[in-house]
Scaffold this motif. Structure first.
Motif, PDB file in Angstrom:
ATOM      1  N   THR A  22       0.848  -1.191   0.000  1.00 21.05           N
ATOM      2  CA  THR A  22       0.000   0.000   0.000  1.00 21.05           C
ATOM      3  C   THR A  22       0.885   1.243   0.000  1.00 21.05           C
ATOM      4  OG1 THR A  22      -0.084   0.143   2.420  1.00 21.05           O
ATOM      5  CG2 THR A  22      -1.809  -1.189   1.346  1.00 21.05           C
ATOM      6  N   ILE A  23       0.304   2.377  -0.362  1.00 24.23           N
ATOM      7  CA  ILE A  23       1.059   3.633  -0.382  1.00 24.23           C
ATOM      8  C   ILE A  23       1.683   3.914   0.997  1.00 24.23           C
ATOM      9  CG2 ILE A  23       0.895   6.143  -0.741  1.00 24.23           C
ATOM     10  CD1 ILE A  23       0.533   4.792  -3.426  1.00 24.23           C
ATOM     11  N   ALA A 108      -6.885   2.651   7.324  1.00 27.56           N
ATOM     12  CA  ALA A 108      -7.716   2.504   6.120  1.00 27.56           C
ATOM     13  C   ALA A 108      -6.864   2.752   4.885  1.00 27.56           C
ATOM     14  CB  ALA A 108      -8.869   3.496   6.169  1.00 27.56           C
ATOM     15  N   THR A 109      -6.840   1.778   3.985  1.00 31.13           N
ATOM     16  CA  THR A 109      -6.059   1.923   2.755  1.00 31.13           C
ATOM     17  C   THR A 109      -6.583   0.927   1.718  1.00 31.13           C
ATOM     18  OG1 THR A 109      -3.807   2.033   1.854  1.00 31.13           O
ATOM     19  CG2 THR A 109      -4.200   0.346   3.521  1.00 31.13           C
ATOM     20  N   HIS A 110      -5.993   0.935   0.524  1.00 28.98           N
ATOM     21  CA  HIS A 110      -6.510   0.086  -0.552  1.00 28.98           C
ATOM     22  C   HIS A 110      -5.355  -0.381  -1.450  1.00 28.98           C
ATOM     23  CE1 HIS A 110      -6.087   4.070  -2.337  1.00 28.98           C
ATOM     24  NE2 HIS A 110      -5.981   3.464  -3.503  1.00 28.98           N
ATOM     25  N   LYS A 111      -5.692  -1.258  -2.396  1.00 25.82           N
ATOM     26  CA  LYS A 111      -4.695  -1.718  -3.374  1.00 25.82           C
ATOM     27  C   LYS A 111      -4.518  -0.605  -4.411  1.00 25.82           C
ATOM     28  CE  LYS A 111      -5.846  -6.666  -3.005  1.00 25.82           C
ATOM     29  NZ  LYS A 111      -4.586  -7.185  -2.468  1.00 25.82           N
ATOM     30  N   PRO A 112      -3.332  -0.001  -4.494  1.00 24.08           N
ATOM     31  CA  PRO A 112      -3.160   1.096  -5.448  1.00 24.08           C
ATOM     32  C   PRO A 112      -2.836   0.606  -6.864  1.00 24.08           C
ATOM     33  CG  PRO A 112      -1.143   0.801  -4.199  1.00 24.08           C
ATOM     34  CD  PRO A 112      -2.114  -0.237  -3.690  1.00 24.08           C
ATOM     35  N   CYS A 121       5.545   7.799  -4.949  1.00 23.95           N
ATOM     36  CA  CYS A 121       6.912   7.596  -4.445  1.00 23.95           C
ATOM     37  C   CYS A 121       7.898   8.576  -5.074  1.00 23.95           C
ATOM     38  CB  CYS A 121       7.372   6.160  -4.698  1.00 23.95           C
ATOM     39  SG  CYS A 121       6.475   4.948  -3.699  1.00 23.95           S
ATOM     40  N   GLU A 122       7.789   8.772  -6.376  1.00 23.24           N
ATOM     41  CA  GLU A 122       8.722   9.676  -7.047  1.00 23.24           C
ATOM     42  C   GLU A 122       8.541  11.116  -6.563  1.00 23.24           C
ATOM     43  OE1 GLU A 122      11.377   8.722  -9.499  1.00 23.24           O
ATOM     44  OE2 GLU A 122      10.896   7.169  -8.049  1.00 23.24           O
TER      45      GLU A 122
END
Length: 281
Positions: A22-23, A108-112, A121-122
């Motif tokens: 995840t992010i 709380a997060t998701h598949k990016p 990231c960049e």
């Protein structure tokens, strides 16, 4: 002569600390100072490249859009290749945590999407003035799953990944790894014919020895990446004689990390990059 560096790769970001792939996991790994972000990619029904280890919703940590946990018996019905990305991103993959990793933060997060992950990231690296990292991207592919939980051809799968990569990062900062040697052979062929630029190719293996793996692969990969418990000094030496780096997976205990370094490996993949970075950075 420049000092030989020991490469620390954050497995699925940093699965021991944050929800995997995840992010937030990649952000945390960047903050810790990893050399490489390790991740996995699958394909959705609408041919989006997304970051996920399984081509389905894992009952260990995924929740339905209504908040109810995904059950073990439902997993295979939640096949990502049969779901559009809009549907996939409604599922949460972090709030429940993961009982196998008790220190993992619940959020709380998701598949990016791969594109979302790379862009984040960049930008984050640039904003924070961090060192440029490598991305070790596993093509999650199995021959028996062609056309079932992934595209029918490895060529289509690979090209979808390549089209995303070329928009965001230079090939010299990308490692392509897979247990599916058909995938590695295709990337190798594309590189040889100059259809793709030169990517680093890594052969993932579980129990296979060096020679049988290389014979099956049909070319010399840049990296040999075995399950760490199967590694010996002899195997490391054999790879190094052929100019192949050795990066074992998934090394989580400090004693095992030290043992891998003592065998002469070129780095390691870990769910706990914080532990490895304390030892060597």
């Amino acid at each position: 002569m420049p000092q030989k560096t020991f490469e620390i790769e954050g497995h699925r970001g940093c699965r021991g600390l944050m929800p995997e792939n995840t992010i937030p996991a990649f952000q945390k790994a960047l903050d810790l100072g990893v050399d490489t972000l390790e991740l996995d990619v699958c394909i959705s029904q609408d041919y989006q490249v997304l970051v996920s280890h399984e081509p389905y919703m894992n009952s260990l940590f995924a929740s339905h859009p209504n908040g109810s946990p995904v059950l073990k018996k439902e997993e295979k019905t939640l096949n990502l290749y049969r779901m559009n990305y809009q549907e996939i991103q409604q599922f949460d993959t972090g709030l429940r945590g993961n009982k196998l990793f008790p220190a993992q933060q619940k959020l709380a997060t998701h598949k990016p999407l791969l594109s979302e992950m790379l862009a984040f990231c960049e930008n984050y690296i640039q904003q924070k003035g961090l060192k440029a990292v490598h991305y070790n991207i596993e093509i999650k592919s199995e021959e028996k799953e062609y056309g079932i939980s992934q595209p029918e051809s490895i060529e289509v799968f690979s090209d979808l990944v390549y089209q995303v990569l070329k928009q965001f990062i230079p090939a010299e900062r990308v490692i392509i790894q897979s247990f599916d040697f058909n995938a590695l052979r295709f990337w190798h062929q594309q590189i040889q014919s100059k259809e793709y630029p030169k990517f680093t190719l890594s052969a993932l293996v579980e129990r296979e020895g060096v020679e049988p793996s290389l014979q099956k692969l049909g070319f010399l990969p840049d990296v040999f990446s075995p399950y760490f418990k199967q590694l010996t000094k002899g195997k490391v030496a054999m790879c190094h004689q052929k100019g192949i780096k050795v990066i074992p997976w998934t090394v989580n205990e400090i004693d095992d990390m030290l043992a891998m370094k003592a065998l002469g490996t070129d780095g390691l993949i870990t769910d706990y990059p914080d532990r490895a970075l304390k030892l060597w950075k």
